[in-house]
Design a protein around this motif. Structure first.
Motif, PDB file in Angstrom:
ATOM      1  N   ILE A  53       0.813  -1.144  -0.064  1.00 13.33           N
ATOM      2  CA  ILE A  53       0.130   0.139   0.238  1.00 13.33           C
ATOM      3  C   ILE A  53       1.062   1.335  -0.068  1.00 13.33           C
ATOM      4  CG2 ILE A  53      -1.984   1.314   1.143  1.00 13.33           C
ATOM      5  CD1 ILE A  53      -2.867  -1.442   2.044  1.00 13.33           C
ATOM      6  N   GLN A  54       0.763   1.977  -1.181  1.00 17.26           N
ATOM      7  CA  GLN A  54       1.687   3.161  -1.163  1.00 17.26           C
ATOM      8  C   GLN A  54       1.067   4.194  -2.123  1.00 17.26           C
ATOM      9  OE1 GLN A  54       4.602   4.430  -0.017  1.00 17.26           O
ATOM     10  NE2 GLN A  54       5.613   5.192  -1.684  1.00 17.26           N
ATOM     11  N   GLY A  55       0.821   5.365  -1.752  1.00 21.31           N
ATOM     12  CA  GLY A  55      -0.043   6.246  -2.334  1.00 21.31           C
ATOM     13  C   GLY A  55       1.141   6.896  -3.152  1.00 21.31           C
ATOM     14  N   THR A  56       0.739   7.389  -4.579  1.00 21.49           N
ATOM     15  CA  THR A  56       1.755   8.242  -5.292  1.00 21.49           C
ATOM     16  C   THR A  56       1.228   9.901  -5.393  1.00 21.49           C
ATOM     17  OG1 THR A  56       0.502   7.566  -7.289  1.00 21.49           O
ATOM     18  CG2 THR A  56       2.434   6.336  -6.411  1.00 21.49           C
ATOM     19  N   HIS A  57       0.762  10.299  -4.160  1.00 25.78           N
ATOM     20  CA  HIS A  57       0.387  11.797  -4.267  1.00 25.78           C
ATOM     21  C   HIS A  57       1.921  12.537  -4.164  1.00 25.78           C
ATOM     22  CE1 HIS A  57       0.177   9.604  -0.427  1.00 25.78           C
ATOM     23  NE2 HIS A  57       0.931  10.651   0.335  1.00 25.78           N
ATOM     24  N   PRO A  58       1.874  13.744  -4.123  1.00 19.93           N
ATOM     25  CA  PRO A  58       3.078  14.664  -3.785  1.00 19.93           C
ATOM     26  C   PRO A  58       3.686  14.092  -2.584  1.00 19.93           C
ATOM     27  CG  PRO A  58       1.255  16.047  -4.889  1.00 19.93           C
ATOM     28  CD  PRO A  58       0.652  14.631  -4.323  1.00 19.93           C
ATOM     29  N   PRO A  59       5.005  14.238  -2.662  1.00 14.95           N
ATOM     30  CA  PRO A  59       6.003  14.315  -3.790  1.00 14.95           C
ATOM     31  C   PRO A  59       5.977  12.871  -4.820  1.00 14.95           C
ATOM     32  CG  PRO A  59       7.375  13.816  -1.884  1.00 14.95           C
ATOM     33  CD  PRO A  59       5.933  13.889  -1.545  1.00 14.95           C
ATOM     34  N   GLN A  60       5.122  13.152  -5.866  1.00 11.83           N
ATOM     35  CA  GLN A  60       4.929  11.990  -6.802  1.00 11.83           C
ATOM     36  C   GLN A  60       6.198  11.121  -6.872  1.00 11.83           C
ATOM     37  OE1 GLN A  60       4.140  15.038  -7.348  1.00 11.83           O
ATOM     38  NE2 GLN A  60       2.227  15.526  -8.528  1.00 11.83           N
ATOM     39  N   ASP A  61       7.301  11.713  -7.675  1.00 11.52           N
ATOM     40  CA  ASP A  61       8.329  11.011  -8.074  1.00 11.52           C
ATOM     41  C   ASP A  61       8.834  10.171  -7.060  1.00 11.52           C
ATOM     42  OD1 ASP A  61       7.361  12.238 -10.458  1.00 11.52           O
ATOM     43  OD2 ASP A  61       9.135  13.669 -10.552  1.00 11.52           O
ATOM     44  N   LYS A  62       9.139  10.675  -6.092  1.00 11.25           N
ATOM     45  CA  LYS A  62       9.723  10.008  -4.825  1.00 11.25           C
ATOM     46  C   LYS A  62       8.858   8.655  -4.551  1.00 11.25           C
ATOM     47  CE  LYS A  62      10.597  10.670   0.202  1.00 11.25           C
ATOM     48  NZ  LYS A  62      10.618  11.679   1.249  1.00 11.25           N
ATOM     49  N   ASN A  63       7.259   8.971  -4.383  1.00 12.82           N
ATOM     50  CA  ASN A  63       6.365   7.984  -3.961  1.00 12.82           C
ATOM     51  C   ASN A  63       6.419   6.714  -5.100  1.00 12.82           C
ATOM     52  OD1 ASN A  63       6.206   9.190  -1.604  1.00 12.82           O
ATOM     53  ND2 ASN A  63       4.336  10.267  -2.224  1.00 12.82           N
ATOM     54  N   ILE A  64       6.593   7.211  -6.258  1.00 13.28           N
ATOM     55  CA  ILE A  64       6.575   6.194  -7.434  1.00 13.28           C
ATOM     56  C   ILE A  64       8.027   5.385  -7.222  1.00 13.28           C
ATOM     57  CG2 ILE A  64       6.843   5.975  -9.955  1.00 13.28           C
ATOM     58  CD1 ILE A  64       4.704   8.304 -10.116  1.00 13.28           C
ATOM     59  N   VAL A  65       8.868   5.946  -7.052  1.00 11.77           N
ATOM     60  CA  VAL A  65      10.196   5.320  -6.971  1.00 11.77           C
ATOM     61  C   VAL A  65      10.270   4.287  -6.085  1.00 11.77           C
ATOM     62  CG1 VAL A  65      12.720   5.414  -6.779  1.00 11.77           C
ATOM     63  CG2 VAL A  65      11.672   7.102  -8.447  1.00 11.77           C
ATOM     64  N   GLN A  66       9.732   4.682  -4.831  1.00 10.41           N
ATOM     65  CA  GLN A  66       9.691   3.683  -3.624  1.00 10.41           C
ATOM     66  C   GLN A  66       8.658   2.500  -3.873  1.00 10.41           C
ATOM     67  OE1 GLN A  66       8.113   6.604  -0.429  1.00 10.41           O
ATOM     68  NE2 GLN A  66      10.375   7.071  -0.142  1.00 10.41           N
ATOM     69  N   LEU A  67       7.540   2.712  -4.561  1.00 11.80           N
ATOM     70  CA  LEU A  67       6.718   1.880  -5.092  1.00 11.80           C
ATOM     71  C   LEU A  67       7.492   0.771  -5.888  1.00 11.80           C
ATOM     72  CD1 LEU A  67       3.936   0.532  -5.275  1.00 11.80           C
ATOM     73  CD2 LEU A  67       3.363   1.989  -6.974  1.00 11.80           C
ATOM     74  N   LEU A  68       7.999   1.365  -7.131  1.00  9.12           N
ATOM     75  CA  LEU A  68       8.919   0.426  -7.821  1.00  9.12           C
ATOM     76  C   LEU A  68       9.977  -0.222  -7.278  1.00  9.12           C
ATOM     77  CD1 LEU A  68       9.367   3.037 -10.785  1.00  9.12           C
ATOM     78  CD2 LEU A  68       7.757   1.113 -10.661  1.00  9.12           C
ATOM     79  N   LEU A  69      10.592   0.254  -6.282  1.00  9.75           N
ATOM     80  CA  LEU A  69      11.700  -0.579  -5.483  1.00  9.75           C
ATOM     81  C   LEU A  69      11.118  -1.718  -4.641  1.00  9.75           C
ATOM     82  CD1 LEU A  69      14.025   2.396  -4.207  1.00  9.75           C
ATOM     83  CD2 LEU A  69      14.462   0.654  -6.249  1.00  9.75           C
ATOM     84  N   LEU A  70       9.913  -1.440  -3.736  1.00  7.85           N
ATOM     85  CA  LEU A  70       9.386  -2.490  -3.064  1.00  7.85           C
ATOM     86  C   LEU A  70       8.676  -3.425  -3.982  1.00  7.85           C
ATOM     87  CD1 LEU A  70       7.402  -0.089  -0.579  1.00  7.85           C
ATOM     88  CD2 LEU A  70       9.152  -1.689  -0.013  1.00  7.85           C
ATOM     89  N   THR A  71       8.289  -3.075  -4.933  1.00  4.42           N
ATOM     90  CA  THR A  71       7.626  -4.117  -5.896  1.00  4.42           C
ATOM     91  C   THR A  71       8.852  -4.920  -6.496  1.00  4.42           C
ATOM     92  OG1 THR A  71       6.197  -2.565  -6.673  1.00  4.42           O
ATOM     93  CG2 THR A  71       6.412  -4.574  -7.991  1.00  4.42           C
ATOM     94  N   SER A  72      10.022  -4.589  -7.063  1.00  2.00           N
ATOM     95  CA  SER A  72      10.994  -5.155  -7.401  1.00  2.00           C
ATOM     96  C   SER A  72      11.697  -5.986  -6.273  1.00  2.00           C
ATOM     97  CB  SER A  72      11.897  -3.991  -7.886  1.00  2.00           C
ATOM     98  OG  SER A  72      13.183  -4.622  -8.326  1.00  2.00           O
ATOM     99  N   GLY A  73      11.567  -5.499  -4.857  1.00  2.00           N
ATOM    100  CA  GLY A  73      12.204  -6.148  -3.769  1.00  2.00           C
ATOM    101  C   GLY A  73      11.580  -7.575  -3.485  1.00  2.00           C
TER     102      GLY A  73
END
Ligand code: R5P
Length: 293
Positions: A53-73
């Protein structure tokens, strides 16, 4: 099922885990001095079902990268299937090239999520549900309008007419008004692709002496909402409640909405704000409990 919390949506993840009686996985997180993100996941059983569970509200780019890293992990740990609940889905407003040469950001972001290993994306009132249907993974678009309207019905007195702007206004105002036993009216709104200026048209709506609510999926700069409020007030509306699913409130847009004549602003906690009276954890939990696979 295990709920993996991203840094952007800790409260929602905690509440969903409690609703479902599921374990909450809190990955170790730090940011390096240069700003790069670091996660370490605990020991897990890859046969479990994992929901980030990870929103991609501002700061969007930071939150998106965190989501990508968790998914990949999780994929790196051989997890078979990864779902993500993204309460606010960023970049959905650039779902096509409105002007020649514009990058279709939404499809680029969805591709990145797929590439990281995401199998299913669950969001709430996506700005462009039609574009989500073409996503490269399974998607679900939950609707928080009924929850918002139930709150307004209990907490904001009698509402007689519900207004909604934009392309989805017809459907949104209908769903919302049904819950309140009110009339509904869709507002035509247009945004100039070059200047970003918004113009609205309330047609022949009669509101003199009425209590009204306006519901939109997103309030960003507040331009749309402020214009609708001003026009309703000019036509003699008594009380105006401004509501939305996702309250971005860029540059103190919430203060400007109150100054324009709204009595209250009601929104959800997809983005935490002082007006987030409506929690989305129950809606998410119900979906996760009932969805197969
Ligand atoms: C438009 O299609 C959306 O539903 C919202 O009306 C829009 O995103 C609101 O943006 P702003 O607050 O900047 O007028």
């Amino acid at each position: 099922m295990k709920i993996v919390t991203g840094p952007a949506s800790r409260n929602i993840a905690q509440e969903v885990a409690t609703h479902l009686g599921a374990e909450l996985v809190i990955p170790y997180y730090k940011q390096f001095p240069d700003g790069e993100h670091y996660f370490r996941l605990p020991e897990i059983d890859p046969d479990d079902e994992f929901v980030i569970i990870q929103g991609t509200h501002p700061p969007q780019d930071k939150n998106i990268v965190q989501l990508l890293l968790l998914t990949s992990g999780l994929r790196q740990l051989q997890v078979r299937k990864v779902k993500a609940v993204i309460p606010y889905l960023a970049y959905a407003r650039q779902d096509k090239a409105f002007l020649r040469g514009e990058v279709v950001s939404f499809s680029a972001i969805l591709k990145l999520m797929k590439e990281a290993g995401l199998d299913e994306l669950v969001t709430i009132n996506a700005h462009a549900p039609w574009a989500l249907e073409k996503a490269p993974m399974k998607t679900a678009n939950l609707d928080a309008i009924p929850e918002i309207m139930s709150f307004i019905g209990k907490d904001c007195g009698k509402i007689e007419i519900v207004f909604s702007p934009g392309k989805k206004g017809q459907e949104m105002s209908k769903v919302a008004a049904n819950i309140l036993g009110a009339e509904h009216f869709s507002v035509t709104s247009r945004r100039d692709s070059l200047t970003g200026d918004v113009s609205i048209d309330l047609g022949d709506a009669r509101v003199s002496g009425k209590n009204v609510a306006i519901i939109d999926d997103i309030i960003s700069t507040g331009s749309t909402m402020i214009q609708v409020i001003k026009e309703l007030k000019r036509r003699g509306a008594l009380r105006v409640i401004a509501a939305c699913v996702h309250g971005l409130f860029i540059s103190n847009a919430d203060n400007q909405i109150i100054s324009a004549g709204a009595e209250r602003i009601i929104t959800t906690d997809t983005i935490p704000t002082p007006h987030s009276y409506v929690k989305v954890s129950k809606l998410i939990s119900e979906y996760l409990k009932n969805s197969k696979g």
